[in-house]
Design a protein around this motif. Structure first.
Motif, short mmCIF file in Angstrom:
data_model
loop_
_atom_site.label_atom_id
_atom_site.label_comp_id
_atom_site.label_asym_id
_atom_site.label_seq_id
_atom_site.Cartn_x
_atom_site.Cartn_y
_atom_site.Cartn_z
N GLN A 56 0.83 -1.21 0.00
CA GLN A 56 0.00 0.00 0.00
C GLN A 56 0.86 1.26 0.00
O GLN A 56 0.56 2.25 -0.67
N TRP A 59 2.13 1.81 -3.47
CA TRP A 59 1.07 2.40 -4.30
C TRP A 59 0.95 3.89 -4.02
O TRP A 59 0.79 4.70 -4.93
N GLY A 64 -0.37 5.67 -7.94
CA GLY A 64 -1.18 4.93 -8.89
C GLY A 64 -0.42 4.46 -10.11
O GLY A 64 -0.92 3.64 -10.88
N GLU A 69 -3.76 -3.33 -12.14
CA GLU A 69 -4.46 -4.11 -11.12
C GLU A 69 -4.38 -5.61 -11.38
O GLU A 69 -4.42 -6.40 -10.46
#
Length: 96
Positions: A56, A59, A64, A69
């Motif tokens: 996380q 990211w 992004g 994905e």
């Protein structure tokens, strides 16, 4: 930039800082700045890695960008860990 003033620094610490500054060809002020920068970088790194989900956080840092994905961060394991990996010498048809 901020200015820090330190009081009551033990003489032993000052002596070590002076020696470290001399060994690194720096002024004592530059040596103290370097020590503080190194410490804060390590503190932040430890805090991020130990208190956040690493994926996380990646990211967040990538904003992004990066893996889609449907892509995996780590490829799946295969039997090459315990068996030799096959070698592709190409087809006989590819030779001149």
């Amino acid at each position: 930039m901020a200015t820090l003033t330190l009081r009551k620094v033990p003489d032993e610490c000052v002596a070590v800082l002076k020696q470290a500054a001399q060994d690194n060809n720096r002024s004592m002020e530059s040596e103290v700045r370097s020590v503080l920068e190194e410490y804060t970088a390590q503190y932040i790194t430890h805090h991020v890695v130990s208190n956040a989900d690493l994926v996380q956080e990646m990211w967040r840092l990538l904003d992004g960008d990066g893996l889609d994905e449907d892509e995996e961060l780590v490829p799946p394991r295969n039997t090459y860990d315990v068996e030799p990996r096959p070698i592709d010498f190409g087809d006989d048809d590819d030779r001149p």
